[in-house]
Design an enzyme around this catalytic site. Structure first.
Site, PDB file in Angstrom:
ATOM      1  N   GLY A   1       0.113   5.149   2.442  1.00 29.24           N
ATOM      2  CA  GLY A   1      -0.239   4.245   3.534  1.00 29.24           C
ATOM      3  C   GLY A   1       1.006   3.621   4.115  1.00 29.24           C
TER       4      GLY A   1
ATOM      5  N   GLN B   1       6.015  -2.540   8.675  1.00 33.00           N
ATOM      6  CA  GLN B   1       7.023  -1.869   7.843  1.00 33.00           C
ATOM      7  C   GLN B   1       8.027  -1.073   8.679  1.00 33.00           C
ATOM      8  OE1 GLN B   1       3.882  -0.162   5.038  1.00 33.00           O
ATOM      9  NE2 GLN B   1       5.672  -0.344   3.703  1.00 33.00           N
TER      10      GLN B   1
ATOM     11  N   CYS C   1       5.309   0.904  -3.102  1.00 31.04           N
ATOM     12  CA  CYS C   1       5.335   0.567  -1.680  1.00 31.04           C
ATOM     13  C   CYS C   1       6.594   1.187  -1.089  1.00 31.04           C
ATOM     14  CB  CYS C   1       5.358  -0.955  -1.522  1.00 31.04           C
ATOM     15  SG  CYS C   1       5.467  -1.490   0.194  1.00 31.04           S
ATOM     16  N   LEU C   2       6.470   1.802   0.087  1.00 34.72           N
ATOM     17  CA  LEU C   2       7.641   2.432   0.716  1.00 34.72           C
ATOM     18  C   LEU C   2       8.723   1.401   1.034  1.00 34.72           C
ATOM     19  CD1 LEU C   2       5.916   4.984   3.130  1.00 34.72           C
ATOM     20  CD2 LEU C   2       6.909   5.416   0.875  1.00 34.72           C
TER      21      LEU C   2
ATOM     22  N   HIS D   1      -3.812  -2.961   0.294  1.00 34.28           N
ATOM     23  CA  HIS D   1      -2.344  -3.051   0.270  1.00 34.28           C
ATOM     24  C   HIS D   1      -1.790  -3.083   1.707  1.00 34.28           C
ATOM     25  CE1 HIS D   1       1.682  -1.604  -1.488  1.00 34.28           C
ATOM     26  NE2 HIS D   1       1.845  -1.485  -0.183  1.00 34.28           N
ATOM     27  N   GLU D   2      -2.306  -2.196   2.564  1.00 36.39           N
ATOM     28  CA  GLU D   2      -1.807  -2.150   3.954  1.00 36.39           C
ATOM     29  C   GLU D   2      -2.227  -3.394   4.721  1.00 36.39           C
ATOM     30  OE1 GLU D   2       0.464  -0.113   4.350  1.00 36.39           O
ATOM     31  OE2 GLU D   2      -0.054   1.028   2.569  1.00 36.39           O
TER      32      GLU D   2
ATOM     33  N   HIS E   1       0.161  -6.140   4.192  1.00 35.59           N
ATOM     34  CA  HIS E   1       1.385  -6.049   5.007  1.00 35.59           C
ATOM     35  C   HIS E   1       1.195  -6.720   6.372  1.00 35.59           C
ATOM     36  CE1 HIS E   1       4.170  -3.640   2.677  1.00 35.59           C
ATOM     37  NE2 HIS E   1       3.290  -2.679   2.474  1.00 35.59           N
TER      38      HIS E   1
HETATM   39 NI    NI Z   1       3.404  -1.154   1.081  1.00 35.27          NI
END
Ligand code: NI
Length: 169
Positions: free
Chosen positions: A46, A51, A89-90, A131-132, A135
């Site tokens: 995701g 981000q 997480c990226l 999670h997204e 963000h």
């Molecule tokens: Ni993340």
């Protein structure tokens, strides 16, 4: 399509609250395509627009089961059955942690065309969407950990990524 630069902690964009998407024109479709391209390039599950430095309430999710999802203005309206899920997480490369989440969520969102949808998601998909959505409110998964655990995770992260400095804790 363009692969976008994914911001990593402690980039201040990751702490901003994103604004609702109001323009469902061609630029939104291009941004969604670019988010998917970036997600696949990074082998993530995701990715949320903040981000990549775009403060709009938009994220893409692909857990490699079922259809990839682009969620515009998503809102979790119900959740139940507390679970813990190991997340990465990226924006926090190299570290993972067990995060308290919910096994079942109901999310209301708009499609890239502006249609309102309701989705019941379970397990990995529920965790990924939650999670997204975090963000979009400037929240990262370590915010859901106890303070000692969060500190340990970030210490580990800064050990692995020595070019970063800790401005948050
Ligand atoms: Ni993340």
């Amino acid at each position: 399509m363009t692969i976008l630069n994914v911001l990593t902690w402690p980039d201040p964009f990751l702490r901003q609250t994103a604004k609702p998407v109001t323009d469902f024109g061609p630029e939104l479709k291009t941004l969604i395509d670019d988010l998917f391209e970036t997600l696949y390039a990074q082998k993530g599950a995701g990715l949320a627009a903040p981000q990549v430095g775009i403060l709009q309430r938009l994220c893409v999710v692909d857990i490699r089961q079922g259809e990839p999802l682009a969620l515009v203005n998503p809102r979790i309206v119900a959740q139940d059955e507390e679970i813990e899920w190991t997340e990465g997480c990226l924006s926090l490369p190299g570290v993972r942690a067990k995060v308290p989440r919910f096994n079942n969520i109901t999310v209301e969102y708009q499609t890239p065309f502006g249609d309102t949808q309701t989705l019941l998601a379970h397990e990995l998909l529920a965790v990924c969407i939650a999670h997204e959505c975090d963000h979009l409110d400037g929240r990262l998964y370590f915010d859901r950990l106890g303070s000692l655990e969060a500190r340990a995770l970030l210490n580990n992260y800064f050990d692995l990524n020595p070019a970063k400095t800790n401005e948050d804790l």
